[in-house]
Design an enzyme around this catalytic site. Sequence first.
Site, PDB file in Angstrom:
ATOM      1  N   ALA A   9       4.499  -0.323  -2.936  1.00 23.16           N
ATOM      2  CA  ALA A   9       4.331  -0.771  -4.312  1.00 23.16           C
ATOM      3  C   ALA A   9       2.902  -1.278  -4.446  1.00 23.16           C
ATOM      4  O   ALA A   9       2.281  -1.706  -3.467  1.00 23.16           O
ATOM      5  CB  ALA A   9       5.328  -1.870  -4.659  1.00 23.16           C
ATOM      6  N   SER A  10       2.375  -1.226  -5.663  1.00 21.50           N
ATOM      7  CA  SER A  10       0.958  -1.522  -5.848  1.00 21.50           C
ATOM      8  C   SER A  10       0.626  -3.002  -5.817  1.00 21.50           C
ATOM      9  O   SER A  10      -0.452  -3.394  -5.377  1.00 21.50           O
ATOM     10  CB  SER A  10       0.470  -0.927  -7.178  1.00 21.50           C
TER      11      SER A  10
END
Length: 209
Positions: A9-10
Site C-alpha cells: 500500500a502506498s
Amino acid sequence: MFIRAYLRASTQEQDAQRARAALDAFAEERGLAIAAYYAENESGASLKRPELFRLLADSKAGDVLLIEQVDRLSRLSDADWQTLKVKIQEKRVRVVALDLPTSWQLATPGDELTRRMLEALNGMMLDMLAAIARKDYEDRRRRTAEGIAKAKQVPGKYRGKPEDVERNTAILALLAAGNTWSQVCAATGASRSTLSRLTKAKAAVVMVA
C-alpha cells in the site's frame, strides 16, 4: 516451487494486507499454498521497497511472486522498471498477477515449451501494464498539483495536510531515546520518509537556534 505473496500500500493510512484474502482465494482454488507473505507501505513509484527485495532475496529459481495487481509491483519509471525486471529475471521468478490472466498458468507446473511461451507473453503484458500504471501515477500527481495550484488562488482555501503534532513529538522522543528507525516505524506506523523529514526539520531548528 514456492509461492510468495507481495502486498503493498502506498501510505501508512492504507492497509497493505487488504488484498490478502483475494490472493489466498486464488491459491486455494488451484490447490496451492502460499509459503510466505511480504507486506509494506511504500510507494510503487520507488525502488526503495525492503520487503519486495527481501522476497526476491528469499526466492529460488521457479518460485512465484504473487500480486493482486501489476501496479502493486510497479508504478516505476521505465528505467527503474527495467532495473527491477532484470532482478526478477536473474532470480528466475515467475510473476503472477490476479489482474493478468495470461500469468495464471505460471503458478502451476507445466512442460518446458508451454512455460517458455507463457513467460514470453507474460513479459510483454507486464511491460504494458507497468507502463499504464506509471501513466496513471503521473496523471494523478499532475491532477493533484493542478488542484492545489487552483486552490491556492483562493485566499484561505488551501491549508495543506494538517500535521499530526502528537505523533511527530512521540517519534522524535523515541528517536532521542535511542530507538532505531525500524523500531520507531513499527511502534508508530510512520514511514521512513516521515522520520527523515522530521529529523531534518529538527536539525534545521537546532542550527538556527
